[in-house]
Write a protein that holds these residues in place. Structure first.
Motif, mmCIF file in Angstrom:
data_model
loop_
_atom_site.group_PDB
_atom_site.id
_atom_site.type_symbol
_atom_site.label_atom_id
_atom_site.label_comp_id
_atom_site.label_asym_id
_atom_site.label_seq_id
_atom_site.Cartn_x
_atom_site.Cartn_y
_atom_site.Cartn_z
ATOM 1 N N LEU A 1 0.855 -1.182 0.000
ATOM 2 C CA LEU A 1 0.000 0.000 0.000
ATOM 3 C C LEU A 1 0.893 1.236 0.000
ATOM 4 C CD1 LEU A 1 -2.478 -1.138 2.784
ATOM 5 C CD2 LEU A 1 -2.906 -1.098 0.317
ATOM 6 N N PRO A 2 0.349 2.391 -0.365
ATOM 7 C CA PRO A 2 1.158 3.615 -0.245
ATOM 8 C C PRO A 2 1.607 3.806 1.202
ATOM 9 C CG PRO A 2 -0.865 4.047 -1.458
ATOM 10 C CD PRO A 2 -0.980 2.663 -0.910
ATOM 11 N N HIS A 3 2.784 4.383 1.386
ATOM 12 C CA HIS A 3 3.302 4.601 2.731
ATOM 13 C C HIS A 3 2.576 5.754 3.414
ATOM 14 C CE1 HIS A 3 6.840 2.615 0.828
ATOM 15 N NE2 HIS A 3 6.791 1.974 1.968
ATOM 16 N N PRO A 4 2.386 5.686 4.732
ATOM 17 C CA PRO A 4 1.825 6.824 5.461
ATOM 18 C C PRO A 4 2.745 8.041 5.343
ATOM 19 C CG PRO A 4 1.686 4.830 6.776
ATOM 20 C CD PRO A 4 2.537 4.506 5.586
ATOM 21 N N ALA A 5 2.176 9.233 5.411
ATOM 22 C CA ALA A 5 2.912 10.480 5.168
ATOM 23 C C ALA A 5 4.072 10.693 6.133
ATOM 24 C CB ALA A 5 1.948 11.661 5.238
ATOM 25 N N GLY A 6 3.906 10.398 7.396
ATOM 26 C CA GLY A 6 4.931 10.734 8.377
ATOM 27 C C GLY A 6 5.961 9.661 8.651
ATOM 28 N N GLU A 7 5.921 8.557 7.946
ATOM 29 C CA GLU A 7 6.837 7.466 8.260
ATOM 30 C C GLU A 7 8.117 7.527 7.442
ATOM 31 O OE1 GLU A 7 4.747 3.760 8.245
ATOM 32 O OE2 GLU A 7 3.654 4.304 10.045
ATOM 33 N N LEU A 8 9.161 6.932 7.983
ATOM 34 C CA LEU A 8 10.492 6.964 7.391
ATOM 35 C C LEU A 8 10.592 5.992 6.226
ATOM 36 C CD1 LEU A 8 13.485 7.863 7.572
ATOM 37 C CD2 LEU A 8 13.825 5.995 9.178
ATOM 38 N N ALA A 9 10.981 6.510 5.073
ATOM 39 C CA ALA A 9 11.221 5.676 3.894
ATOM 40 C C ALA A 9 12.526 6.122 3.266
ATOM 41 C CB ALA A 9 10.074 5.812 2.896
ATOM 42 N N LYS A 10 13.238 5.179 2.676
ATOM 43 C CA LYS A 10 14.479 5.478 1.965
ATOM 44 C C LYS A 10 14.409 4.848 0.586
ATOM 45 C CE LYS A 10 17.714 6.357 5.654
ATOM 46 N NZ LYS A 10 19.101 6.153 6.084
ATOM 47 N N ILE A 11 15.020 5.531 -0.368
ATOM 48 C CA ILE A 11 15.102 5.008 -1.732
ATOM 49 C C ILE A 11 16.569 4.842 -2.083
ATOM 50 C CG2 ILE A 11 12.875 5.806 -2.576
ATOM 51 C CD1 ILE A 11 14.137 8.372 -3.515
ATOM 52 N N LEU A 12 16.866 3.814 -2.863
ATOM 53 C CA LEU A 12 18.241 3.531 -3.252
ATOM 54 C C LEU A 12 18.379 3.687 -4.752
ATOM 55 C CD1 LEU A 12 21.084 2.573 -2.467
ATOM 56 C CD2 LEU A 12 20.278 0.233 -2.704
ATOM 57 N N TRP A 13 19.155 4.686 -5.149
ATOM 58 C CA TRP A 13 19.412 4.957 -6.560
ATOM 59 C C TRP A 13 20.632 4.155 -6.993
ATOM 60 C CZ3 TRP A 13 16.145 7.961 -9.344
ATOM 61 C CH2 TRP A 13 15.289 8.808 -8.640
ATOM 62 N N HIS A 14 20.579 3.648 -8.219
ATOM 63 C CA HIS A 14 21.723 2.939 -8.794
ATOM 64 C C HIS A 14 21.763 3.254 -10.287
ATOM 65 C CE1 HIS A 14 24.729 -0.089 -9.466
ATOM 66 N NE2 HIS A 14 23.953 -0.730 -10.315
#
Length: 175
Positions: free
Chosen positions: A85-98
């Protein structure tokens, strides 16, 4: 489709193939249609590394990778897959670029944040989601994200991983 799980005010307009209902063709941004691959491509070709999601643009690419690529293109909604599901607005998410493209993400529930289904709070940081696109599995990206999670909360006595854990992650195998 809502951009955030807990907020209906911001939505993404998706163009779906009418012959394959679970096939997203494009996303509307700023009055223009963008292909899914175009959204995951950085305007900075040398974009590399793990970044905390902070900007609206980063939130959009997280949504596209999370809900559209994992959920539709890689069969996340299938019987054996997991549909995020889409992540909640206030929660910590990280993306990894390659190589200037977004391929991977993590999602963490921080200590003290409210649990989704009950009115209790997490008593320790929990790695809720870790996702690596199929073509990049077995290249060390999952380990990189797991190490980052452990380093981010190095001062904590204990860390958690959400349950259920997929059989592929539990065994550390490629699907």
């Amino acid at each position: 489709m809502p951009l955030y799980r807990d907020d209906d005010s911001q939505k993404m307009l998706l163009l779906v193939n009418p012959k394959k209902r679970n096939s997203v063709v494009a996303v509307s941004l700023n009055g223009r249609w963008w292909g899914v691959d175009d959204i995951l491509q950085s305007c900075v070709p040398i974009q590399e590394g793990l970044r905390q999601v902070q900007t609206c643009g980063e939130r959009i690419v997280l949504f596209v990778l999370n809900c559209l690529v994992c959920g539709f293109m890689e069969g996340g909604g299938s019987e054996n897959g997991v549909c995020f599901l889409p992540h909640p607005a206030g929660e910590l998410a990280k993306i990894l670029w390659h190589c200037g493209r977004l391929w991977h993400f993590t999602h963490t529930k921080t200590k003290g944040s409210l649990c989704d289904r009950i009115s209790q709070c997490y008593m320790l940081p929990v790695l809720d989601t870790i996702y690596v696109q199929k073509k990049w599995r077995k290249h060390g990206f999952g380990v990189t994200m797991l190490q980052d999670f452990c380093q981010m909360f190095a001062q904590e006595v204990a860390l958690g991983i959400s349950f259920p854990i997929s059989s592929d992650m539990y065994h550390g195998k490629k699907t």
